[in-house]
Design a protein around this motif. Structure first.
Motif, mmCIF file in Angstrom:
data_model
loop_
_atom_site.group_PDB
_atom_site.id
_atom_site.type_symbol
_atom_site.label_atom_id
_atom_site.label_comp_id
_atom_site.label_asym_id
_atom_site.label_seq_id
_atom_site.Cartn_x
_atom_site.Cartn_y
_atom_site.Cartn_z
ATOM 1 N N LEU A 133 0.838 -1.210 0.000
ATOM 2 C CA LEU A 133 0.000 0.000 0.000
ATOM 3 C C LEU A 133 0.869 1.255 0.000
ATOM 4 N N SER A 134 0.300 2.364 -0.453
ATOM 5 C CA SER A 134 1.006 3.648 -0.378
ATOM 6 C C SER A 134 1.055 4.100 1.083
ATOM 7 N N GLY A 135 1.854 5.127 1.358
ATOM 8 C CA GLY A 135 1.972 5.640 2.727
ATOM 9 C C GLY A 135 0.627 6.073 3.290
ATOM 10 N N GLY A 136 -0.151 6.778 2.475
ATOM 11 C CA GLY A 136 -1.465 7.245 2.921
ATOM 12 C C GLY A 136 -2.406 6.097 3.218
ATOM 13 N N GLU A 137 -2.352 5.067 2.370
ATOM 14 C CA GLU A 137 -3.214 3.895 2.581
ATOM 15 C C GLU A 137 -2.786 3.125 3.830
ATOM 16 N N LEU B 265 -5.632 7.183 20.458
ATOM 17 C CA LEU B 265 -4.474 8.078 20.520
ATOM 18 C C LEU B 265 -3.746 7.983 19.187
ATOM 19 N N MET B 266 -3.561 9.115 18.529
ATOM 20 C CA MET B 266 -2.926 9.111 17.205
ATOM 21 C C MET B 266 -1.631 9.897 17.242
ATOM 22 N N ASP B 267 -0.573 9.269 16.759
ATOM 23 C CA ASP B 267 0.756 9.887 16.781
ATOM 24 C C ASP B 267 1.180 10.259 15.364
ATOM 25 N N GLU B 268 1.174 11.567 15.079
ATOM 26 C CA GLU B 268 1.620 12.103 13.781
ATOM 27 C C GLU B 268 0.939 11.423 12.584
ATOM 28 N N PRO B 269 -0.401 11.423 12.523
ATOM 29 C CA PRO B 269 -1.061 10.734 11.408
ATOM 30 C C PRO B 269 -0.776 11.331 10.033
ATOM 31 N N SER B 270 -0.339 12.607 9.975
ATOM 32 C CA SER B 270 -0.127 13.215 8.654
ATOM 33 C C SER B 270 1.320 13.118 8.173
ATOM 34 N N MET B 271 2.199 12.533 9.003
ATOM 35 C CA MET B 271 3.624 12.538 8.678
ATOM 36 C C MET B 271 3.930 11.849 7.341
ATOM 37 N N GLY B 272 4.619 12.577 6.472
ATOM 38 C CA GLY B 272 5.072 11.997 5.205
ATOM 39 C C GLY B 272 3.987 11.806 4.162
ATOM 40 N N LEU B 273 2.810 12.369 4.388
ATOM 41 C CA LEU B 273 1.721 12.159 3.434
ATOM 42 C C LEU B 273 1.554 13.363 2.505
ATOM 43 N N SER B 274 0.999 13.103 1.329
ATOM 44 C CA SER B 274 0.722 14.187 0.389
ATOM 45 C C SER B 274 -0.444 15.019 0.940
ATOM 46 N N LEU C 276 -4.736 13.626 19.899
ATOM 47 C CA LEU C 276 -3.986 13.723 18.656
ATOM 48 C C LEU C 276 -2.655 14.425 18.859
ATOM 49 N N VAL C 277 -1.573 13.726 18.536
ATOM 50 C CA VAL C 277 -0.236 14.338 18.529
ATOM 51 C C VAL C 277 0.088 14.629 17.073
ATOM 52 N N GLU C 278 0.434 15.881 16.787
ATOM 53 C CA GLU C 278 0.573 16.248 15.379
ATOM 54 C C GLU C 278 1.503 17.441 15.219
ATOM 55 N N GLN C 279 2.456 17.301 14.270
ATOM 56 C CA GLN C 279 3.371 18.426 14.002
ATOM 57 C C GLN C 279 2.731 19.486 13.121
#
Length: 236
Positions: free
Chosen positions: A137-141, A159-168, A191-194
């Protein structure tokens, strides 16, 4: 009473103190964001809450029960799920097998099937790829799969750790839309998120973590318009 209450936790890696008396709470039904720079202690906080790390002192109350000495696998059965940084899917197993791993603590077969249907509603792509090895799967998938797997345990808090990291950017928007949906269906989210702007746009409240301390807290909207937060984390 808060669903999750973190009281004055101190955490060390050897002699280095990573968390210096962190305290915050998450109420039932909220989306709470934890924002901060790299190395601020965000992931350490999540690992301590979910039992992967042990605090030297302080307490963690979940549903009124102190879980600061409870093993990680027991915490899952109490209704807490963790979507780790970097996704951590089982690459050689199929998408469906990964999802079913998320439900390993549950014995209610019919209800597990119902939860699976719900997960597929949130993530139609996962149903399309259910027989594919997760590693293809792709990173997003893969991020969607990690979230779907956590939801399979039917948690009261996720608890979500950096769910958007490295995604388009397209995947980032999609992931955040789904976090909002999950919250609206009654699951509490920490939610932990940069990507602070994105996190604050969907959160009810937020805490700013700096070098192991909570330095600021408030409604997400107030922090979004706070000058120091804008300078440090929103690039404004």
């Amino acid at each position: 009473m808060a669903l999750l209450e973190i009281k004055d936790i101190h955490v060390y890696y050897g002699v280095i103190q990573a968390l210096k008396g962190v305290s915050f709470e998450v109420n039932k039904g909220e989306v709470v964001a934890l924002i901060g720079a790299n190395g601020a202690g965000k992931t350490t906080t999540l690992h301590t809450i979910t039992g992967l790390l042990r605090a030297k002192s302080g307490s963690i109350l979940f549903n009124g029960t102190d879980i600061s000495r409870t093993p990680a696998h027991k915490i899952v059965t109490m209704g807490m799920a963790h979507v780790p940084e970097g996704r951590r899917v089982f690459a050689d197993m199929t998408v469906l097998q990964n999802l079913k791993m998320g439900a390993y603590t549950r014995n209610d077969k019919n209800e597990v099937e119902e939860t699976l249907k719900k997960v597929y509603q949130h993530f139609p792509r996962l149903e399309e790829r259910k027989n594919q090895p997760a590693g293809t799967l792709s990173g997003g998938e893969q991020q969607m799969l990690a979230m779907g797997r956590a939801l399979m345990s039917k948690p009261s808090i996720i608890l979500m750790d950096e769910p958007s990291m490295g995604l388009s950017p397209i995947f980032v928007n999609e992931i955040f839309d789904i976090i909002k949906e999950v919250s609206q269906e009654g699951t509490t989210v920490l939610l932990v998120e940069q990507n602070a702007k994105k996190a604050l746009s969907i959160a009810d409240r937020a805490y700013v973590l700096e070098t192991g301390n909570v330095t600021l807290e408030g409604s997400a909207d107030a922090l979004l318009h706070d000058e120091s937060v804008q300078k440090a984390y929103l690039g404004e």
